[in-house]
Design an enzyme around this catalytic site. Sequence first.
Site, PDB file in Angstrom:
ATOM      1  N   HIS A   1       0.808  -1.061   0.019  1.00  0.00           N
ATOM      2  CA  HIS A   1      -0.138  -0.116   0.041  1.00  0.00           C
ATOM      3  C   HIS A   1       0.901   1.295  -0.195  1.00  0.00           C
ATOM      4  O   HIS A   1       2.058   1.174   0.325  1.00  0.00           O
ATOM      5  CB  HIS A   1      -0.912   0.147   1.250  1.00  0.00           C
ATOM      6  CG  HIS A   1      -1.945  -0.993   1.040  1.00  0.00           C
ATOM      7  ND1 HIS A   1      -2.977  -0.978   1.944  1.00  0.00           N
ATOM      8  CD2 HIS A   1      -2.268  -1.864   0.068  1.00  0.00           C
ATOM      9  CE1 HIS A   1      -3.871  -2.087   1.831  1.00  0.00           C
ATOM     10  NE2 HIS A   1      -3.369  -2.868   1.032  1.00  0.00           N
TER      11      HIS A   1
ATOM     12  N   GLU B   1       1.092   3.997   1.963  1.00  0.00           N
ATOM     13  CA  GLU B   1       1.589   4.207   3.200  1.00  0.00           C
ATOM     14  C   GLU B   1       2.809   3.315   3.588  1.00  0.00           C
ATOM     15  O   GLU B   1       3.939   3.782   3.901  1.00  0.00           O
ATOM     16  CB  GLU B   1       0.553   4.196   4.385  1.00  0.00           C
ATOM     17  CG  GLU B   1      -0.633   4.811   4.060  1.00  0.00           C
ATOM     18  CD  GLU B   1      -1.711   4.003   3.572  1.00  0.00           C
ATOM     19  OE1 GLU B   1      -2.944   4.351   4.136  1.00  0.00           O
ATOM     20  OE2 GLU B   1      -1.348   3.265   2.795  1.00  0.00           O
TER      21      GLU B   1
ATOM     22  N   CYS C   1      -2.022  -0.876   7.690  1.00  0.00           N
ATOM     23  CA  CYS C   1      -1.195   0.292   7.513  1.00  0.00           C
ATOM     24  C   CYS C   1      -1.423   1.176   8.905  1.00  0.00           C
ATOM     25  O   CYS C   1      -0.167   1.793   9.119  1.00  0.00           O
ATOM     26  CB  CYS C   1      -1.778   1.189   6.350  1.00  0.00           C
ATOM     27  SG  CYS C   1      -1.316   0.557   4.872  1.00  0.00           S
TER      28      CYS C   1
END
Length: 151
Positions: free
Chosen positions: A55, A57, A88
């Site tokens: 992801h 992040e 995350c």
Amino acid sequence: MQAELDRQFMQQALDQAKLAALAGEVPVGAILVRDGQVIAKGFNKPISNSDPSAHAEMMALRAAALEEKNYRLPGTTLYVTLEPCTMCAGAMLHARVDRVVFGAQDPKTGAAGSVLNVFSEKQINHQTQVEGGVLGEECGQVLRDFFKERR
């Protein structure tokens, strides 16, 4: 003053989200800032990396940790165009990120208030400040446009 800085940094996260879209990834972008300086950037890469944890992040956190040779990232603010998921959020807590600023809410998997609020758990040994909705409409529109093109 802080609100204007938040918008400026979120715009940079939006630029990362647009790079994700160009790569055929869900357009989410993130930047990590310390003392007014961007120290890492990232955008979604789970498809291209064949990695469910890639992801935006996570990409930014990994880049910063490698650069600093430390998995702890105190004194940082992470800007992300979409509300973080539980994975995350957990990584941000473990990295000791001071503040998270997100754009659009995620009513399906958001872990900063929409579905869960991982950051509000007082039992966790690190507390991260959270602010949502910064350029929320713009961040949401990038996602809507991306999915509209695919349907």
